[in-house]
Design a protein around this motif. Structure first.
Motif, mmCIF file in Angstrom:
data_model
loop_
_atom_site.group_PDB
_atom_site.id
_atom_site.type_symbol
_atom_site.label_atom_id
_atom_site.label_comp_id
_atom_site.label_asym_id
_atom_site.label_seq_id
_atom_site.Cartn_x
_atom_site.Cartn_y
_atom_site.Cartn_z
ATOM 1 N N ARG A 1 0.949 -1.225 0.099
ATOM 2 C CA ARG A 1 0.020 -0.018 0.074
ATOM 3 C C ARG A 1 1.001 1.199 -0.109
ATOM 4 N NH1 ARG A 1 -3.790 -0.867 5.095
ATOM 5 N NH2 ARG A 1 -1.650 -1.616 5.947
ATOM 6 N N TRP A 2 2.109 1.045 0.378
ATOM 7 C CA TRP A 2 2.864 2.239 0.424
ATOM 8 C C TRP A 2 3.907 2.313 -0.730
ATOM 9 C CZ3 TRP A 2 2.929 6.074 3.984
ATOM 10 C CH2 TRP A 2 2.122 5.900 5.090
ATOM 11 N N ALA A 3 3.566 1.706 -1.601
ATOM 12 C CA ALA A 3 4.494 1.498 -3.051
ATOM 13 C C ALA A 3 4.341 2.550 -3.960
ATOM 14 C CB ALA A 3 4.053 0.304 -4.022
ATOM 15 N N ASP A 4 3.390 3.759 -3.722
ATOM 16 C CA ASP A 4 3.369 4.880 -4.342
ATOM 17 C C ASP A 4 4.060 6.109 -3.494
ATOM 18 O OD1 ASP A 4 1.529 4.974 -2.416
ATOM 19 O OD2 ASP A 4 0.047 6.070 -3.448
ATOM 20 N N GLU A 5 4.636 5.792 -2.515
ATOM 21 C CA GLU A 5 5.413 6.732 -1.723
ATOM 22 C C GLU A 5 6.837 5.952 -1.613
ATOM 23 O OE1 GLU A 5 4.964 9.458 -0.782
ATOM 24 O OE2 GLU A 5 2.787 9.463 -0.703
ATOM 25 N N PRO A 6 7.757 6.204 -2.666
ATOM 26 C CA PRO A 6 8.807 5.258 -2.679
ATOM 27 C C PRO A 6 9.956 5.419 -1.623
ATOM 28 C CG PRO A 6 8.505 6.666 -4.729
ATOM 29 C CD PRO A 6 7.706 7.012 -3.668
ATOM 30 N N GLN A 7 10.044 6.582 -0.951
ATOM 31 C CA GLN A 7 10.985 6.860 0.208
ATOM 32 C C GLN A 7 10.539 6.045 1.232
ATOM 33 O OE1 GLN A 7 13.528 8.551 -0.654
ATOM 34 N NE2 GLN A 7 14.629 8.459 1.219
ATOM 35 N N VAL A 8 9.302 5.785 1.689
ATOM 36 C CA VAL A 8 8.710 5.195 2.687
ATOM 37 C C VAL A 8 8.819 3.326 2.323
ATOM 38 C CG1 VAL A 8 6.834 3.965 3.754
ATOM 39 C CG2 VAL A 8 6.892 6.862 3.453
ATOM 40 N N ALA A 9 8.654 3.240 0.980
ATOM 41 C CA ALA A 9 8.614 1.693 0.505
ATOM 42 C C ALA A 9 10.207 1.339 0.719
ATOM 43 C CB ALA A 9 8.314 1.716 -0.885
ATOM 44 N N LEU A 10 11.109 2.108 0.237
ATOM 45 C CA LEU A 10 12.547 1.701 0.271
ATOM 46 C C LEU A 10 12.800 1.532 1.668
ATOM 47 C CD1 LEU A 10 13.784 3.830 -2.702
ATOM 48 C CD2 LEU A 10 13.598 1.551 -2.568
ATOM 49 N N SER A 11 12.556 2.519 2.536
ATOM 50 C CA SER A 11 12.805 2.143 3.910
ATOM 51 C C SER A 11 12.325 0.881 4.471
ATOM 52 C CB SER A 11 12.346 3.285 4.899
ATOM 53 O OG SER A 11 12.592 3.140 6.020
ATOM 54 N N GLN A 12 11.047 0.682 4.036
ATOM 55 C CA GLN A 12 10.599 -0.815 4.394
ATOM 56 C C GLN A 12 11.398 -1.928 3.855
ATOM 57 O OE1 GLN A 12 6.593 -0.853 3.077
ATOM 58 N NE2 GLN A 12 5.734 0.454 4.863
ATOM 59 N N SER A 13 11.700 -1.829 2.665
ATOM 60 C CA SER A 13 12.423 -3.024 1.676
ATOM 61 C C SER A 13 13.875 -3.046 2.614
ATOM 62 C CB SER A 13 12.490 -2.735 0.512
ATOM 63 O OG SER A 13 12.897 -1.503 0.276
ATOM 64 N N LYS A 14 14.541 -1.914 2.849
ATOM 65 C CA LYS A 14 15.586 -2.283 3.597
ATOM 66 C C LYS A 14 15.888 -2.819 4.974
ATOM 67 C CE LYS A 14 19.019 1.162 3.509
ATOM 68 N NZ LYS A 14 19.696 2.743 3.905
ATOM 69 N N ARG A 15 14.708 -2.516 5.563
ATOM 70 C CA ARG A 15 14.447 -3.212 6.900
ATOM 71 C C ARG A 15 14.317 -4.959 6.640
ATOM 72 N NH1 ARG A 15 11.317 1.168 8.110
ATOM 73 N NH2 ARG A 15 9.385 -0.026 8.206
ATOM 74 N N GLU A 16 13.585 -5.250 5.839
ATOM 75 C CA GLU A 16 13.332 -6.656 5.438
ATOM 76 C C GLU A 16 14.643 -7.185 4.811
ATOM 77 O OE1 GLU A 16 11.021 -9.107 6.414
ATOM 78 O OE2 GLU A 16 9.994 -7.282 6.461
ATOM 79 N N ILE A 17 15.497 -6.408 4.119
ATOM 80 C CA ILE A 17 16.696 -7.043 3.505
ATOM 81 C C ILE A 17 17.597 -7.150 4.766
ATOM 82 C CG2 ILE A 17 18.559 -6.836 2.294
ATOM 83 C CD1 ILE A 17 16.759 -5.272 0.177
ATOM 84 N N ALA A 18 17.712 -6.143 5.549
ATOM 85 C CA ALA A 18 18.526 -6.428 6.929
ATOM 86 C C ALA A 18 18.074 -7.815 7.587
ATOM 87 C CB ALA A 18 18.617 -5.037 7.770
ATOM 88 N N ARG A 19 16.758 -7.951 7.830
ATOM 89 C CA ARG A 19 16.594 -9.072 8.589
ATOM 90 C C ARG A 19 16.809 -10.473 7.842
ATOM 91 N NH1 ARG A 19 10.837 -10.939 8.343
ATOM 92 N NH2 ARG A 19 10.449 -12.219 10.028
ATOM 93 N N MET A 20 17.008 -10.290 6.334
ATOM 94 C CA MET A 20 17.153 -11.530 5.739
ATOM 95 C C MET A 20 18.763 -11.907 6.062
ATOM 96 S SD MET A 20 16.581 -12.073 1.678
ATOM 97 C CE MET A 20 17.715 -13.059 0.781
ATOM 98 N N SER A 21 19.484 -10.781 6.009
ATOM 99 C CA SER A 21 21.000 -10.661 6.226
ATOM 100 C C SER A 21 21.148 -11.473 7.735
ATOM 101 C CB SER A 21 21.698 -9.185 6.162
ATOM 102 O OG SER A 21 23.131 -9.361 6.519
ATOM 103 N N SER A 22 20.369 -11.038 8.615
ATOM 104 C CA SER A 22 20.666 -11.808 9.869
ATOM 105 C C SER A 22 20.149 -13.361 9.883
ATOM 106 C CB SER A 22 19.427 -11.048 10.974
ATOM 107 O OG SER A 22 19.538 -11.574 12.209
ATOM 108 N N LEU A 23 19.286 -13.607 8.972
ATOM 109 C CA LEU A 23 19.026 -15.106 8.805
ATOM 110 C C LEU A 23 20.269 -15.790 8.107
ATOM 111 C CD1 LEU A 23 15.367 -15.090 7.654
ATOM 112 C CD2 LEU A 23 16.058 -15.819 9.726
#
Length: 238
Positions: free
Chosen positions: A11-33
């Motif tokens: 739902r936040w895909a039309d707000e790129p700055q928010v979306a990119l912040s969300q995906s960054k947090r998820e990638i960091a979580r994947m890195s932890s795994l």
């Protein structure tokens, strides 16, 4: 399901700055795994725990699932249309690190787990010198995973340059350790002879992991050295 993506929301895909912040947090979580997988591999091979080595396949399933979800979010939901130059560079950099982490997970689950299982089931052991060298090399690569993740999260150019210096060191170190192994092999050290293939494969795969992780440094430096400044966008939730 505690391992489902928790930060990204289409739902936040039309707000790129928010979306990119969300995906960054998820990638960091994947890195932890992935980091936990790498630690579990070393524990398995060190403690001769075959079930732990075989269990790495289960963890890689979660990594693959996260990879697919995040990748679709960045490529399908977050269109490149309307992104600033810096936002597009950020998106591409995230995709690169995401791909590197997914490949590292595959190497751990496939190649490294296979080395551990062969060593355990065949009742083999590395020489004391071989163990010491492999352990130092393993922890150097593990530390670089942490540095790569920190550089990615903070867009830290200094850490990115440090990662590039470490890449050169790891490459040279792998060659030095291989030469030392060959010297022990030539001397006829029994444990070295028995485990030569596993020893050299382990060095090669760890070097490959380090090389994959180093790729994030270029994306970080690209953001640090050019591109327009991103302007945060805010909207009310709902």
């Amino acid at each position: 399901d505690l391992l489902r993506p928790v930060s990204i929301d289409a739902r936040w895909a039309d707000e790129p700055q928010v979306a990119l912040s969300q995906s960054k947090r998820e990638i960091a979580r994947m890195s932890s795994l992935v980091s936990r997988m790498l630690g579990s591999f070393w524990k398995a091979i060190k403690k001769t725990d075959e079930s732990l080595a075989r269990g790495l396949e289960h963890h890689d399933v979660h990594v693959d699932r996260l990879n697919r979800t995040i990748k679709l979010f960045l490529t399908r939901d977050l269109s490149s249309n309307g992104l600033t130059e810096r936002q597009e560079a950020t998106r591409v950099g995230q995709l690169r690190f995401l791909s590197a982490l997914e490949t590292v997970g595959d190497i751990i689950e496939g190649d490294l787990a296979d080395i551990a299982i062969k060593k355990i089931t065949r009742g083999l052991d590395f020489s004391p010198e071989g163990w010491a060298e492999l352990e130092r090399f393993f922890f150097q690569v593990s530390e670089n995973l942490e540095i790569a993740t920190a550089a990615f999260i903070d867009n830290d150019a200094a850490l990115a340059r440090k990662l590039l210096r470490h890449e050169e060191f790891i490459r040279d170190q792998e060659q030095r350790l291989a030469l030392r192994h060959f010297e022990r092999l030539q001397a006829g050290t029994r444990l070295t002879v028995d485990t030569t293939d596993l020893h050299l494969e382990l060095l090669t795969h760890l070097k490959h992991i380090n090389h994959l992780l180093t790729g994030v440094a270029y994306a970080v430096l690209e953001l640090a050295e050019g591109g327009e400044k991103a302007t945060p966008t805010v909207r009310a939730a709902g």
